[in-house]
Design a protein around this motif. Structure first.
Motif, PDB file in Angstrom:
ATOM      1  N   THR A 190      40.909  39.896  34.278  1.00  0.00           N
ATOM      2  CA  THR A 190      40.147  38.657  34.423  1.00  0.00           C
ATOM      3  C   THR A 190      38.800  38.856  33.744  1.00  0.00           C
ATOM      4  N   LYS A 211      34.252  40.142  44.103  1.00  0.00           N
ATOM      5  CA  LYS A 211      35.127  39.147  43.491  1.00  0.00           C
ATOM      6  C   LYS A 211      36.596  39.483  43.748  1.00  0.00           C
ATOM      7  N   ASP A 269      39.275  37.124  45.629  1.00  0.00           N
ATOM      8  CA  ASP A 269      40.387  36.570  44.856  1.00  0.00           C
ATOM      9  C   ASP A 269      41.723  37.231  45.161  1.00  0.00           C
ATOM     10  N   GLN A 270      41.707  38.483  45.629  1.00  0.00           N
ATOM     11  CA  GLN A 270      42.943  39.211  45.900  1.00  0.00           C
ATOM     12  C   GLN A 270      42.931  39.720  47.351  1.00  0.00           C
TER      13      GLN A 270
END
Length: 484
Positions: free
Chosen positions: A85, A104, A108-109
Motif C-alpha cells: 500500500t 495504519k 486496516d488489517q
C-alpha cells in the motif's frame, strides 16, 4: 559478596562462530531447505510438506537436525502472501514513519495482529515530485504461524522476501534506473510464464500463467500470452493510474522477443539470464518461479525484504556487539600477559626467600606434608567456585533486549548463590510474560540449571508506578538461584 550495577539495555548474544547459510522456499503445499556453501554452491537439500510444519503440536524433529543447525538467512514466499500500500507522506523521520505504518496496519488489517512487526517501507517520489511512502507487509495469516514455528525451533529467518522483490533488485542492477517508469517484466519459461509489474520502482502485482504442455501450434501459446499480458496492462492502469511504459523479457526461446513484439504491437527489451545458473536442482519439480535465480541472487542483501522487527533491531546492533567482543578478547590477552609477567617476578622472589631460609632447621616431613595437603584443599575449593566475570557474562548473554539489569549480587560462601534485580519494558502483560519466559529459559541454559530449574513462580514481580514512558509498562523482577 560481589555487587555490580548496570542501567544499560543488553541485546541478545551472538555466537562467535557463524553457522552455515540456509535458504528456504515455500508455497502453499511444500517447503524446501537449501544449504549454501561458502563458494555459492548447493551443498544439501531437504523438502517437507507444509502440513508437517503448520500443526500446532509439530515437534522440533519435524525439521531435519542439519537444517536446525544452520543460520536461516532467507525465507522466500509466494508473491501473493505479500501485500503493499502507498500513502502521500512528507516526513522522513524514521520514528514517525514506523509509528504511522504500525498504526495504519493495525486499523486496516485488524485480523493480522502481528502485521506491525512484519513490514518494510520505502520513500519514493511520484512524477510530480510528491513524497510517497510505499509499505510492504505480510497479508497471509499462515505465514505468521509458520514464522513462530521456525522461531520455536531456533531457526527464525533473518529476512523474508518473494520472487517479485528479488527480480525488482535484479532489474535495478542490470537495467538501470526504473524509478520513474511503469515497468513490466515477462519471465517466459518452457511450461510457465510469470508476469511482474512495478510502479515507482516498487512491486505492484504479479501473475502466473500455466502454459499448455502439449500444444502443437506455438502460435496458440503466444496468443494466450498476448491476451494475459493485455489483461495485466489493464489491471496495471487501474492500480497505478498510468500505463506500462517499458516491457522487459527474459525467455529461454531466442525467438520469443520478436514474436511477442509483433503480436503486442510494441517493442520489448530483452534482458540476459542471471549468471550462475539455477539454484534449484532438476529433481525438484516445484518452485518454477525461483528456477531462474542463482545463489548470488538469493544471497544478495540488496533486494527488498521483510524482517521481524525485534530481530531486525538485534541484527542492526551486531557490529557493535562484535566490536565489544573484540575489545574484550584484547583485554583478556593483556591480562594474561600481565599475569605471566607477575608470575616470572614471583619466581625470583621465591628463590630469594628460599636462599635466606637455607640455614633454618628442617621441619618434620609429616608436618610439611599435612600443611601442603591443607593448602591444596584450599586451592581446590577456591577453584571450584564460579568466577564473578563468568557469572556476569552468562547473565548478560541470557538477557533479552527488553530487560534492563539493575542489580546483581553473587554470594561466594560455601553454597554460591546469585540474586538479580532487573526492570522489564513491555507493551502489555502478554508481551511481558513472553519476555520473562525467554529470560528464564536462557538462564536455565546458560547456568545449567537442569536439576533445579528456575521457574516463573520463583520470580517476584512488581509493577513500577513512576514509569515516565506511558506507551510501555515497566515491571521490576527479583529472583535468586544457586550456582553449580
Amino acid at each position: 559478596m560481589i555487587n555490580l550495577k548496570s542501567r544499560l539495555p543488553i541485546t541478545k548474544s551472538i555466537m562467535i562462530r557463524q553457522k552455515s547459510t540456509l535458504i528456504s522456499i515455500a508455497d502453499e503445499k511444500k517447503i524446501v531447505f537449501l544449504s549454501i556453501g561458502k563458494d555459492g554452491g548447493l551443498e544439501r537439500q531437504s523438502s517437507l510438506p507444509m502440513d508437517a510444519l503448520q500443526r500446532e503440536d509439530a515437534p522440533a524433529d519435524a525439521v531435519p537436525k542439519w537444517v536446525r543447525q544452520k543460520t536461516h538467512s532467507l525465507f522466500v514466499i509466494p508473491d501473493y502472501w505479500i501485500a503493499n500500500t502507498s500513502f502521500e507522506f512528507k516526513s522522513r523521520k524514521r520514528s514517525i514513519i514506523t509509528a504511522f505504518i504500525e498504526r495504519k496496519l493495525k486499523l486496516d488489517q485488524p485480523n493480522l495482529k502481528d502485521a506491525g512487526d512484519f513490514y518494510d517501507y520505502a520513500i519514493v517520489q511520484d512524477r510530480d515530485h510528491r513524497p510517497m511512502l510505499f509499505c510492504t507487509y505480510l497479508q497471509e495469516p499462515s505465514v505468521y504461524d509458520l514464522y513462530r514455528r521456525f522461531e520455536s525451533f531456533g531457526m527464525a529467518p533473518h529476512r523474508i522476501t518473494s520472487p517479485a522483490l528479488i527480480w525488482q533488485a535484479w532489474l535495478n542492477r542490470h537495467v538501470g534506473d526504473i524509478a520513474q517508469r511503469g515497468i513490466g517484466f515477462v519471465h517466459l519459461m518452457e511450461n510457465d510464464c510469470f508476469l511482474y509489474f512495478y510502479n515507482l520502482n516498487q512491486f505492484l502485482f504479479s501473475r502466473h500463467i500455466q502454459l499448455p504442455v502439449n500444444e502443437d501450434d506455438p502460435a496458440e501459446i503466444y496468443n494466450l500470452l498476448t491476451y494475459e499480458i493485455n489483461q495485466s496492462f489493464y489491471l496495471y492502469s487501474q492500480k497505478s493510474k498510468k500505463s506500462v511504459e517499458t516491457l522487459f523479457l527474459l525467455a529461454h526461446d531466442p525467438e520469443a522477443c520478436g514474436k511477442l513484439s509483433e503480436i503486442l504491437g510494441r517493442d520489448l527489451e530483452e534482458v540476459p539470464a542471471p549468471s550462475g545458473g539455477s539454484i534449484l536442482p532438476d529433481d525438484i519439480d516445484t518452485f518454477a518461479v525461483c528456477r531462474g535465480f542463482s545463489t548470488l541472487d538469493l544471497k544478495c542483501h540488496e533486494h527488498p525484504s521483510i524482517s521481524y522487527k525485534p530481530l531486525r533491531q538485534e541484527l542492526t546492533w551486531r557490529p557493535v556487539q562484535w566490536a565489544g567482543a573484540v575489545i574484550g578478547i584484547v583485554l583478556v590477552l593483556l591480562l594474561v600477559a600481565e599475569a605471566g609477567y607477575l608470575a616470572l617476578i614471583g619466581k625470583d622472589v621465591l628463590w630469594q626467600q628460599a636462599a635466606t631460609k637455607n640455614a633454618a632447621p628442617v621441619q618434620n616431613p609429616q608436618q610439611v606434608l599435612r600443611e601442603l595437603t591443607q593448602d591444596l584443599n584450599d586451592i581446590t575449593a577456591k577453584l571450584g567456585q564460579p568466577s564473578a566475570g563468568d557469572v556476569m557474562a552468562r547473565t548478560l548473554l541470557a538477557m533479552p533486549g527488553a530487560v534492563l539489569l539493575d542489580k546483581i549480587n553473587m554470594d561466594t560462601s560455601a553454597v554460591p548463590r546469585l540474586t538479580i534485580d532487573a526492570l522489564v519494558e513491555a507493551d502489555d502483560p502478554k508481551a511481558f510474560k513472553t519476555i520473562l519466559a525467554t529470560f528464564i529459559r536462557r538462564l536455565n541454559q546458560r547456568f545449567n540449571l537442569d536439576k533445579c530449574p528456575l521457574r516463573e513462580k520463583d520470580i517476584r514481580i512488581k509493577p513500577v508506578d513512576d514509569n515516565k514512558r506511558k506507551e510501555q509498562s515497566l515491571y521490576r523482577i527479583n529472583f535468586s538461584f544457586e550456582l553449580s
